[in-house]
Design a protein around this motif. Structure first.
Motif, PDB file in Angstrom:
ATOM      1  N   ASP A   1       0.837  -1.200   0.000  1.00 43.26           N
ATOM      2  CA  ASP A   1       0.000   0.000   0.000  1.00 43.26           C
ATOM      3  C   ASP A   1       0.870   1.247   0.000  1.00 43.26           C
ATOM      4  OD1 ASP A   1      -1.939   1.891   0.192  1.00 43.26           O
ATOM      5  OD2 ASP A   1      -2.517   1.433   2.275  1.00 43.26           O
TER       6      ASP A   1
ATOM      7  N   ASP B   1      -5.760   6.362  -0.874  1.00 45.22           N
ATOM      8  CA  ASP B   1      -5.160   5.598   0.223  1.00 45.22           C
ATOM      9  C   ASP B   1      -6.227   4.880   1.063  1.00 45.22           C
ATOM     10  OD1 ASP B   1      -3.147   4.559   1.734  1.00 45.22           O
ATOM     11  OD2 ASP B   1      -2.673   6.420   2.818  1.00 45.22           O
ATOM     12  N   ALA B   2      -7.473   5.187   0.829  1.00 44.61           N
ATOM     13  CA  ALA B   2      -8.550   4.432   1.491  1.00 44.61           C
ATOM     14  C   ALA B   2      -8.975   3.331   0.517  1.00 44.61           C
ATOM     15  CB  ALA B   2      -9.713   5.350   1.844  1.00 44.61           C
ATOM     16  N   GLU B   3      -8.026   2.442   0.211  1.00 46.77           N
ATOM     17  CA  GLU B   3      -8.209   1.430  -0.828  1.00 46.77           C
ATOM     18  C   GLU B   3      -8.746   0.109  -0.287  1.00 46.77           C
ATOM     19  OE1 GLU B   3      -5.501   1.852   0.773  1.00 46.77           O
ATOM     20  OE2 GLU B   3      -4.952  -0.206   1.262  1.00 46.77           O
TER      21      GLU B   3
ATOM     22  N   LYS C   1       1.522   7.950   0.316  1.00 49.75           N
ATOM     23  CA  LYS C   1       1.948   8.036   1.713  1.00 49.75           C
ATOM     24  C   LYS C   1       3.334   8.681   1.778  1.00 49.75           C
ATOM     25  CE  LYS C   1      -0.316   3.795   3.352  1.00 49.75           C
ATOM     26  NZ  LYS C   1      -1.263   4.360   4.323  1.00 49.75           N
TER      27      LYS C   1
ATOM     28  N   ASN D   1      -1.492  -1.372  -4.401  1.00 53.04           N
ATOM     29  CA  ASN D   1      -1.967   0.012  -4.523  1.00 53.04           C
ATOM     30  C   ASN D   1      -0.797   0.920  -4.877  1.00 53.04           C
ATOM     31  OD1 ASN D   1      -3.658   2.264  -4.382  1.00 53.04           O
ATOM     32  ND2 ASN D   1      -3.451   2.460  -2.142  1.00 53.04           N
TER      33      ASN D   1
END
Ligand code: BES
Ligand code: MN
Ligand code: ZN
Length: 502
Positions: A266, A343-345, A273, A316
């Motif tokens: 991620d 990022d809210a995957e 991030k 991601n």
């Protein structure tokens, strides 16, 4: 891998290099636990006095190695603290499991060791076997090990309790080995564990334990309109997968479905991030690892229940083909989601998998995910959050976790917080209020759970990965969090049905 056997030979007579015993703490000083009798005698009855004079108290985590006196086959005695004992001198299963873990770790480099810990019942034997194998775990796939894990552990059992001990050890071994499998998967770097590689591992496991494994590749996912999984995976050169792993028992009356978040890395995607937050995001597939391992455990234990695991696998990444903030995805159930933050995957891949899993109308649905930093902030590194619209089912899952030796805490799904998930362009947005972010994520998932199926969401963002020094049976790195809880739920579903035995 460490071997585990049960022997009816007395602890003193076991041909092992080392014999481990348990000692608990009391206000009157250290107390040798059942199992330690032979060692106590070999010390001429002076073991406790020796320990006291060396400052050993029996506290949890304490260890001491002593040269073995004549009369024992072993050369070394390993003394392990069991912590404070109850009034009747007993120690909890979890304390026993942790002490066995400490022993398993302290025995690294030893070829053969006897575990003379108090393991008189099937449950206690299970705790000792499980803790020892969890503690002996080391992830050495990519380096030369500093010391190899203990080669063989022997658990002594009196002839009268041999059968019980053997049964307990078998359960403990399977659960520990499967937890260690989850740890291996979590620890595998993301350049090796891609969605495709993860699916191949599931396939192999399926052949080994006769599980039915179906893999949907990117083409199949597109054909069936899994817009959430595809939307998350489309920025990566390593395409996404949805894996269904099913264990069935011919006499099962119940079917459980477990859904795992399997983001093999991620990066955050276009909502990238920053450094400091992306170092161990290979861990973001811990939920899928727990699900795969627990289905394998149910199969190996031949539990009288059907367990279907769903692994929602994707990487991601940001790229020219990645989903962008503001993009709208059409999910598997046909509804649309505005991706405010890439990022809210996790919730996007889980939503598709939950809907798909729900189509099979399981008796219960549990998802496991490293879903939010907010849950890690709320509950810390050792406790995972449990959410469910049904307080009874939530309590059922929290209780199962407790019995399995995992720390879980019930968290709410406040309806008002769902308002923030409204979008002006789509049916739903993937982020809402920042405060209570773990609950917002749970509310998003709730939107995709078919009505009428008991469902719980486990957010394991905190305890999935341990960054500090090892303690008890917990190593540095992937912990295998939630495997034991999922196995306990399966065992329970297997026993709940009429007259079945575990
Ligand atoms: N995988 C992360 C959550 C996470 C963070 C797990 C730290 C383990 C340790 C998840 O995909 C994520 O990035 N969540 C965001 C959601 C936010 C953008 C609404 C978060 O929690 O910050
Ligand atoms: Mn993320
Ligand atoms: Zn994530």
């Amino acid at each position: 891998m460490t071997a585990l056997t049960v022997s009816t030979a007395a602890a003193a007579a076991l041909p092992a290099q080392c014999v481990a015993i348990g000692v608990s703490a009391s206000s009157a000083g250290p107390v040798a636990a059942p199992g330690a009798e032979a060692v106590h005698e070999a010390f001429g009855g002076g073991l406790v006095a020796t320990l006291s004079s060396l400052g050993f108290t029996g506290a949890e985590g304490e260890t001491l190695k002593l040269p073995a006196p004549p009369g024992l086959k072993a050369e070394v005695v390993l003394v392990v603290g069991l912590g404070e004992a109850a009034d009747d001198g007993g120690v909890s299963r979890e304390a026993l499991c942790r002490a066995a873990g400490v022993a398993g770790r302290a025995l690294a480099g030893v070829e053969r060791a006897a575990l003379a810990l108090p393991a008189g019942t099937a449950e206690a034997a299970e705790a000792v076997a499980m803790g020892a194998l969890l503690g002996a775990y080391a992830f050495t796939d990519y380096r030369v090990p500093v010391a190899s894990p203990v080669g063989e552990l022997v658990i002594p059992a009196a002839p009268a309790t041999h059968e019980e001990t053997t049964a307990g050890v078998r359960h403990g071994r399977v659960i520990a080995e499967e937890t260690n499998r989850a740890r291996d998967l979590i620890n595998m770097p993301a350049n090796h564990l891609t969605p495709d590689a993860f699916a191949a591992i599931a396939k192999d496991l399926g052949e080994r334990y006769r599980l039915d494994v179906q893999v949907l590749d990117e083409e199949a996912l597109a054909k069936e309109s899994f817009g959430g999984i595809l939307g998350v995976g489309q920025g990566s050169v390593r395409p996404p997968r949805l894996v269904r792993v099913a264990y069935t028992h011919p006499e099962a009356e119940k079917t459980l479905a477990f859904v795992g978040k399997g983001i093999t890395y991620d990066s955050g995607g276009i909502s990238l991030k920053p450094v400091g937050f992306n170092e161990i995001m290979k861990r973001d597939m811990s939920g899928a690892a727990a699900v795969l391992a627990s289905v394998a455990a149910a199969a190996r234990l031949r539990l009288r229940v059907n367990v279907t695991g769903w692994l929602a696998l994707a990487e991601n990444m940001p790229s020219g083909s990645a989903t962008k903030p503001g993009d709208v995805l059409r999910m598997y159930d046909g509804r649309t989601v505005e991706v405010r933050n890439t990022d809210a995957e996790g919730r996007l891949v889980l939503a598709d998998a939950l809907v798909r899993a729900g189509e099979e109308q399981p008796d219960a649905l549990v998802d496991v995910a490293t879903l939010t930093a907010a849950m890690k902030m709320a509950l810390g590194h050792r406790v995972f959050g449990v959410m469910s619209p049904d307080p009874g089912f939530r309590a059922h899952v929290v209780d199962a976790a407790g019995r399995a030796g995992e720390e879980a805490w019930p968290m709410p799904l406040p309806a008002q917080l769902a308002e923030g998930l409204a979008s002006t362009v789509a049916d739903l947005a993937n982020t809402g209020e920042r405060m209570g972010g773990g609950l917002v994520a749970g509310l998003f998932l709730a939107e995709f759970v078919p009505a009428g199926i008991p469902w719980a969401h486990l957010d394991i963002a905190g305890p999935s990965f341990h960054e500090g020094d090892p303690y008890g049976y917990t190593p540095t790195g992937g912990t295998g969090c939630a495997v034991r809880t999922l196995v306990e739920l399966s065992r329970e579903a297997a026993t709940e049905q009429s007259g079945a035995s575990r």
